[in-house]
Design an enzyme around this catalytic site. Structure first.
Site, PDB file in Angstrom:
ATOM      1  N   HIS A  34       0.797  -1.223   0.000  1.00  0.00           N
ATOM      2  CA  HIS A  34       0.000   0.000   0.000  1.00  0.00           C
ATOM      3  C   HIS A  34       0.829   1.272   0.000  1.00  0.00           C
ATOM      4  O   HIS A  34       0.461   2.269   0.599  1.00  0.00           O
ATOM      5  CB  HIS A  34      -0.984  -0.001   1.174  1.00  0.00           C
ATOM      6  CG  HIS A  34      -2.028   1.073   1.073  1.00  0.00           C
ATOM      7  ND1 HIS A  34      -2.702   1.337  -0.094  1.00  0.00           N
ATOM      8  CD2 HIS A  34      -2.520   1.963   1.966  1.00  0.00           C
ATOM      9  CE1 HIS A  34      -3.560   2.318   0.097  1.00  0.00           C
ATOM     10  NE2 HIS A  34      -3.457   2.718   1.338  1.00  0.00           N
ATOM     11  N   HIS A 143       0.216   2.447   7.856  1.00  0.00           N
ATOM     12  CA  HIS A 143       0.175   2.940   6.488  1.00  0.00           C
ATOM     13  C   HIS A 143       1.594   3.205   5.972  1.00  0.00           C
ATOM     14  O   HIS A 143       2.451   3.711   6.709  1.00  0.00           O
ATOM     15  CB  HIS A 143      -0.617   4.250   6.416  1.00  0.00           C
ATOM     16  CG  HIS A 143      -2.018   4.071   5.948  1.00  0.00           C
ATOM     17  ND1 HIS A 143      -3.079   3.863   6.805  1.00  0.00           N
ATOM     18  CD2 HIS A 143      -2.548   4.069   4.700  1.00  0.00           C
ATOM     19  CE1 HIS A 143      -4.203   3.756   6.109  1.00  0.00           C
ATOM     20  NE2 HIS A 143      -3.899   3.868   4.821  1.00  0.00           N
ATOM     21  N   SER A 194      -1.327   5.584  11.226  1.00  0.00           N
ATOM     22  CA  SER A 194      -0.357   6.431  10.532  1.00  0.00           C
ATOM     23  C   SER A 194       1.047   6.173  11.063  1.00  0.00           C
ATOM     24  O   SER A 194       1.223   5.908  12.255  1.00  0.00           O
ATOM     25  CB  SER A 194      -0.717   7.912  10.739  1.00  0.00           C
ATOM     26  OG  SER A 194       0.334   8.754  10.296  1.00  0.00           O
ATOM     27  N   GLU A 380      -9.016  -1.597   3.431  1.00  0.00           N
ATOM     28  CA  GLU A 380      -8.229  -1.105   4.562  1.00  0.00           C
ATOM     29  C   GLU A 380      -9.093  -1.148   5.819  1.00  0.00           C
ATOM     30  O   GLU A 380      -9.931  -0.282   6.044  1.00  0.00           O
ATOM     31  CB  GLU A 380      -7.741   0.312   4.268  1.00  0.00           C
ATOM     32  CG  GLU A 380      -6.974   0.406   2.958  1.00  0.00           C
ATOM     33  CD  GLU A 380      -6.482   1.803   2.663  1.00  0.00           C
ATOM     34  OE1 GLU A 380      -5.785   2.381   3.529  1.00  0.00           O
ATOM     35  OE2 GLU A 380      -6.774   2.319   1.570  1.00  0.00           O
ATOM     36  N   TYR A 420     -12.179   1.590   2.545  1.00  0.00           N
ATOM     37  CA  TYR A 420     -12.005   1.331   3.981  1.00  0.00           C
ATOM     38  C   TYR A 420     -13.120   0.462   4.546  1.00  0.00           C
ATOM     39  O   TYR A 420     -14.199   0.342   3.964  1.00  0.00           O
ATOM     40  CB  TYR A 420     -11.930   2.651   4.752  1.00  0.00           C
ATOM     41  CG  TYR A 420     -10.595   3.336   4.590  1.00  0.00           C
ATOM     42  CD1 TYR A 420      -9.665   3.349   5.613  1.00  0.00           C
ATOM     43  CD2 TYR A 420     -10.243   3.943   3.382  1.00  0.00           C
ATOM     44  CE1 TYR A 420      -8.425   3.960   5.463  1.00  0.00           C
ATOM     45  CE2 TYR A 420      -9.008   4.548   3.218  1.00  0.00           C
ATOM     46  CZ  TYR A 420      -8.108   4.558   4.251  1.00  0.00           C
ATOM     47  OH  TYR A 420      -6.889   5.143   4.096  1.00  0.00           O
ATOM     48  N   ASP A 555      19.123   1.674  -9.185  1.00  0.00           N
ATOM     49  CA  ASP A 555      18.040   2.612  -8.878  1.00  0.00           C
ATOM     50  C   ASP A 555      17.061   2.070  -7.838  1.00  0.00           C
ATOM     51  O   ASP A 555      16.166   2.788  -7.392  1.00  0.00           O
ATOM     52  CB  ASP A 555      17.310   3.056 -10.150  1.00  0.00           C
ATOM     53  CG  ASP A 555      16.671   1.896 -10.912  1.00  0.00           C
ATOM     54  OD1 ASP A 555      16.611   0.781 -10.379  1.00  0.00           O
ATOM     55  OD2 ASP A 555      16.249   2.127 -12.068  1.00  0.00           O
ATOM     56  N   SER A 557      18.250   0.866  -4.989  1.00  0.00           N
ATOM     57  CA  SER A 557      18.965   1.028  -3.724  1.00  0.00           C
ATOM     58  C   SER A 557      18.442   2.257  -2.978  1.00  0.00           C
ATOM     59  O   SER A 557      18.144   3.285  -3.590  1.00  0.00           O
ATOM     60  CB  SER A 557      20.468   1.186  -3.974  1.00  0.00           C
ATOM     61  OG  SER A 557      20.995   0.068  -4.652  1.00  0.00           O
ATOM     62  N   THR A 560      20.386   5.683  -3.525  1.00  0.00           N
ATOM     63  CA  THR A 560      20.332   6.438  -4.782  1.00  0.00           C
ATOM     64  C   THR A 560      18.957   7.070  -4.984  1.00  0.00           C
ATOM     65  O   THR A 560      17.942   6.545  -4.527  1.00  0.00           O
ATOM     66  CB  THR A 560      20.630   5.530  -5.992  1.00  0.00           C
ATOM     67  OG1 THR A 560      19.630   4.501  -6.068  1.00  0.00           O
ATOM     68  CG2 THR A 560      22.009   4.922  -5.879  1.00  0.00           C
TER      69      THR A 560
END
Length: 626
Positions: A34, A143, A194, A380, A420, A555, A557, A560
């Site tokens: 998500h 989340h 959250s 959710e 939800y 890219d 990683s 970076t």
């Protein structure tokens, strides 16, 4: 991966072509972490397609191919092994973003729990018969929104970072995704949870937001944002992801309770617009056609809406209702009554042009591995809803002798997305989560009823007696709102891949930022030709022994970052960043960028690969070196 029915169907079709009936709808679960920072464009319902620029083949095909490839690799490497389960608690990594709704649940129920979010982490550990680790999967309710609404880069967020850390730990020296050990971090009942643990504050004053509707005296909901625990979104992602990683690693290392028994599964399609639920001995309720309330447009403290909507709205707004009626039509009286006390903003279940705006038929599914039951939830689910469902399913399973001490986990955002799922009591408050519970106040009761039926069928060995249910539609007339990628241009006397801002000759470990700037193709981001199984960026270290360059980061990683900026006259630039870690060995390095540019030759479109490279530079532990 986030969530949608569209690519699930395509994955299952590809699996059927390769393996027949071995992997099928009943025994395959696709559950998303998500992230809010992934590519869109792989939905088949109108509301999701509008927000994701329609159906984008370039987004869907890599997802489908990547999932199928992962299953192929797992299938080829199957061997006898063992599974262990462990669980523990992770604190200081999650916060309830709708405590007012949570407090509307019965007091005696709330008193059974110390916290208003689930702190439980569950880990399944997979080894071969010699005890060597093969992989793990964990569930934790939070989340993946540590990367906030200002981010424009693709990111797997905190859960992805946890996976990255554990795989790097177990596959030492390998590039992301290249080692044999696989670490999966899955979502759970995260609906009201959250990762922004400092909580919501008014950005213009620094004061706490209004408790009831998460707004500010000046600026409304747009000014109310939750942040933390870091000073910026990258640090917050790192902190939360690292916390999750450390707990999962600990639980994995100490997992000794072996899971034994068979694998069982049960799956049903359900028309969620027409489920009758038994509320008590004398009363029943019904689910509704999908609809979103006014507070849906308010957003959450993790990312509020731009208009003057607020959470907790139980009355409509004549201004916005009038605009809705003129553009989309009013909701029917039946739908309004069914969703009460939700004031309906979008009656999506009554909107079918050019395609249905929301799903009506969804799937419910349970897979059991010994005494571990995984509930595939198509949405959710909030903290208390998840707790109630786990308890009810556990009771049903443990009625059978073979499921004593069952461990039930919520696998959120699985297979199809339906927004939800709140408890009936939370729904009455109509914060964002309640307004986004699309099948009405009895949505959770319907899921509770369906999942307990599945659990009972598994416990009693009566899965074959379950009705399959009505299969959902699969649309082929999907629309694409993305403009085609334009042709690319560059300044005179330059080449694609030229470096505009060259690197320094020397950098120090621990926090130094390296940013060469390069020309890049012009298009709607670097997607006119996707780098499948390749990378846009490499950081390479020179190996004296072999006289060659070794790729140490790509890219994927964490160290970076790849920024693409669309300019004028069909030109654009890219900036590559390498945040040099303290673990980087001293030595010679270079950064390379790979891409494709699109040009018109005659009447033919030509896509040509290019690459660019920085100068060679040295990384040292200290500038004071000999």
């Amino acid at each position: 991966v986030d969530k949608t029915f569209e690519f699930c169907v395509q994955v299952l079709k590809a699996l059927q072509e390769k393996y027949g009936d071995l992997y099928r709808q009943e025994n395959v679960v696709m559950s998303g972490t998500h992230t809010h920072c992934g590519p869109g464009g792989y939905f088949q319902y109108t509301l999701f397609m509008i927000t994701g620029n329609g159906y984008v083949k370039e987004s869907t095909e890599p997802l489908v191919n990547g999932i199928v490839k992962s299953i192929d690799i797992a299938h080829r490497n199957m061997r006898p092994g063992r599974i262990y389960v462990n669980k523990g608690e992770l604190v200081d990594s999650s916060l309830n973003r709708s405590p007012h709704s949570y407090m509307n649940n019965p007091e005696d129920e709330r008193k059974r729990y110390e916290k208003n979010t689930d702190k439980q982490v569950v880990v399944l550990k997979f080894t071969d018969l010699d005890g060597d680790g093969i992989g793990m999967i964990s569930w934790f309710a939070v989340h993946a929104v540590s990367m906030n609404f200002t981010n424009r880069m693709v990111s797997s967020d905190n859960m992805g970072y946890a996976s990255y850390l554990l795989e790097q730990d177990k596959n030492f020296g390998e590039l992301p995704g290249q080692g044999s050990f696989v670490a999966g971090f899955s979502s759970s009942n995260l609906g009201d949870v959250s990762p922004n643990t400092r909580g919501p504050h008014c950005m213009n004053t620094g004061l706490l937001c209004d408790y009831l509707n998460s707004s500010c005296p000046v600026g409304g909901t747009k000014m109310c944002k939750a942040f933390g625990p870091g000073e910026d979104m990258f640090e917050s992602t790192r902190i939360i992801g690292h916390n999750i990683f450390m707990k999962a690693k600990e639980l994995y290392a100490n997992a000794v309770h072996e899971v034994t028994g068979s694998v069982q599964f049960a799956h049903q399609w359900v028309n969620m617009t027409d489920v009758t639920v038994q509320l008590n001995d004398t009363h029943t309720g019904r689910t509704c056609k999908p609809a979103l309330g006014h507070s849906f447009a308010a957003g959450t403290t993790d990312g509020g809406g731009d208009l003057n909507f607020t959470q907790g709205a139980v009355e409509g707004d004549p201004f916005w209702d009038g605009i809705r009626d003129a553009l989309l039509g009013p909701p029917s009286n039946q739908t309004k009554d069914c969703h009460h006390p939700k004031p309906i903003l979008f009656s999506t279940g009554e909107m079918n042009w050019p395609l249905p705006w929301h799903p009506s038929v969804v799937d419910v599914q349970i897979i059991t591995i010994g005494s571990v039951a995984i509930l595939a939830i198509p949405g959710e689910m909030t903290t208390m809803a998840g707790r109630r469902l786990r308890a009810a399913v556990k009771k049903e399973l443990e009625a059978a002798e073979k499921f004593k001490n069952a461990e039930v986990v919520i696998a959120g955002l699985s297979n199809v997305y339906t927004h939800y799922i709140t408890t009936f009591e939370e729904y009455q408050i109509q914060r964002y989560e309640g307004a986004s519970t699309i099948f009405g106040p009895h949505t959770f009761a319907a899921y509770l009823q369906k999942f307990t039926n599945l659990a009972r069928a598994i416990a009693q060995d009566k899965v074959s007696e379950l009705p399959v249910g009505p299969e959902p539609p699969f649309f082929t007339n999907l629309f694409n709102l993305m403009a085609a990628a334009t042709y690319d241009a560059k300044p005179e006397n330059t080449s694609f891949g030229d470096v505009l801002d060259q690197v320094n000759s020397i950098y120090r470990q621990v926090g130094h930022l390296l940013r060469p700037e390069m020309f890049l193709k012009v298009s709607s981001c670097p997607c006119c030709f996707l780098q499948r199984d390749k990378t846009f960026v490499t950081v390479e270290m020179y190996d004296n022994l072999t006289d060659s360059w070794e790729v140490v980061h790509n890219d994927a990683s964490w160290e970076t970052r790849f920024h693409w900026l669309k300019g004028s006259n069909r030109r654009s630039n890219a900036t590559v960043e390498w945040h040099i870690p303290s673990s980087a060995p001293s030595g010679l390095y270079r950064i390379r960028h790979f891409g494709h540019y699109k040009q018109l030759q005659g009447l033919q479109t030509i896509i040509t690969p290019y690459e660019g490279s920085s100068d060679i530079f040295r990384v040292v532990s200290s500038f004071y070196h000999q």
